[in-house]
Design a protein around this motif. Structure first.
Motif, PDB file in Angstrom:
ATOM      1  N   SER A  73      45.871  12.269 -17.549  1.00  0.00           N
ATOM      2  CA  SER A  73      44.556  13.075 -17.295  1.00  0.00           C
ATOM      3  C   SER A  73      44.554  14.332 -17.896  1.00  0.00           C
ATOM      4  O   SER A  73      45.689  14.992 -18.112  1.00  0.00           O
ATOM      5  CB  SER A  73      44.010  13.038 -15.995  1.00  0.00           C
ATOM      6  N   ARG A  74      43.313  15.171 -18.045  1.00  0.00           N
ATOM      7  CA  ARG A  74      43.447  16.514 -18.571  1.00  0.00           C
ATOM      8  C   ARG A  74      42.169  16.988 -18.047  1.00  0.00           C
ATOM      9  O   ARG A  74      41.207  16.784 -17.849  1.00  0.00           O
ATOM     10  CB  ARG A  74      43.395  16.689 -20.155  1.00  0.00           C
ATOM     11  N   ASP A  75      42.283  18.609 -17.919  1.00  0.00           N
ATOM     12  CA  ASP A  75      40.955  19.412 -17.433  1.00  0.00           C
ATOM     13  C   ASP A  75      40.825  20.485 -18.839  1.00  0.00           C
ATOM     14  O   ASP A  75      41.968  21.482 -18.365  1.00  0.00           O
ATOM     15  CB  ASP A  75      41.448  19.825 -16.144  1.00  0.00           C
ATOM     16  N   ASN A  76      40.190  20.445 -19.378  1.00  0.00           N
ATOM     17  CA  ASN A  76      40.242  21.388 -20.598  1.00  0.00           C
ATOM     18  C   ASN A  76      39.718  22.682 -20.093  1.00  0.00           C
ATOM     19  O   ASN A  76      40.204  23.803 -20.860  1.00  0.00           O
ATOM     20  CB  ASN A  76      39.464  20.966 -21.587  1.00  0.00           C
ATOM     21  N   THR A  80      44.889  22.369 -18.898  1.00  0.00           N
ATOM     22  CA  THR A  80      45.780  21.795 -18.243  1.00  0.00           C
ATOM     23  C   THR A  80      45.769  20.120 -18.258  1.00  0.00           C
ATOM     24  O   THR A  80      44.852  19.575 -18.245  1.00  0.00           O
ATOM     25  CB  THR A  80      46.047  22.160 -16.691  1.00  0.00           C
ATOM     26  N   GLY A  81      47.259  19.474 -18.490  1.00  0.00           N
ATOM     27  CA  GLY A  81      47.200  17.994 -18.630  1.00  0.00           C
ATOM     28  C   GLY A  81      48.087  17.625 -17.429  1.00  0.00           C
ATOM     29  O   GLY A  81      48.744  18.490 -16.772  1.00  0.00           O
ATOM     30  N   TYR A  82      47.704  16.217 -16.962  1.00  0.00           N
ATOM     31  CA  TYR A  82      48.451  15.822 -15.998  1.00  0.00           C
ATOM     32  C   TYR A  82      48.865  14.629 -16.044  1.00  0.00           C
ATOM     33  O   TYR A  82      48.493  13.622 -16.951  1.00  0.00           O
ATOM     34  CB  TYR A  82      47.509  15.649 -14.711  1.00  0.00           C
ATOM     35  N   LEU A  83      50.181  14.167 -15.351  1.00  0.00           N
ATOM     36  CA  LEU A  83      50.519  12.758 -15.292  1.00  0.00           C
ATOM     37  C   LEU A  83      50.643  12.392 -13.734  1.00  0.00           C
ATOM     38  O   LEU A  83      51.506  12.912 -13.188  1.00  0.00           O
ATOM     39  CB  LEU A  83      51.720  12.811 -16.095  1.00  0.00           C
TER      40      LEU A  83
END
Length: 126
Positions: A73-76, A80-83
């Motif tokens: 996922s990501r939060d522009n 930040t990106g997430y795994l």
């Protein structure tokens, strides 16, 4: 120039969870959209694709052996990106790398990515 910094790795027991983060910093003159990917490299093995996500987050790719367990996922707004990694197995032990490429489309090939983080170690004990 785009810089990526991963965090969130560590030691976890099999069956446990970890969430990796990838903070992206860039100059205001850099291209504003970028796709992101996660790769991993286990000791003695080549780096391999894990997951990728488009700029909008609408398109996601996963390697078969993480489907149903990992979520990218990501939060522009936070750059930040997430795994999110659930049901971890000892064979998931590796250094995990975040990568980014200019543009909106994600790719499974590491050759498509311009920018890389330094990696974060994930160790899953049995």
């Amino acid at each position: 120039q785009v810089q990526l910094v991963e965090s969130g790795g560590g030691l976890v027991q099999a069956g446990g969870s970890l969430r990796l983060s990838c903070a992206v910093s860039r100059r205001t003159t850099d291209e504003t959209s970028y796709a992101m990917g996660w790769f991993r490299q286990a000791p003695g093995k080549e780096r391999e694709f894990v997951a990728a996500i488009s700029w909008s987050g609408a398109l996601k790719y996963y390697v078969d052996f993480v489907k149903g367990r990992f979520t990218i996922s990501r939060d522009n707004a936070k750059s930040t990106g997430y795994l999110q990694m659930n049901s971890l197995k000892p064979e998931d032990t590796a250094v995990y790398y975040c990568a980014a490429r200019s543009g909106t489309t994600p790719y499974r090939s590491e050759n498509a990515y311009n920018y890389w983080g330094q990696g974060t170690q994930v160790t899953v004990s049995s």
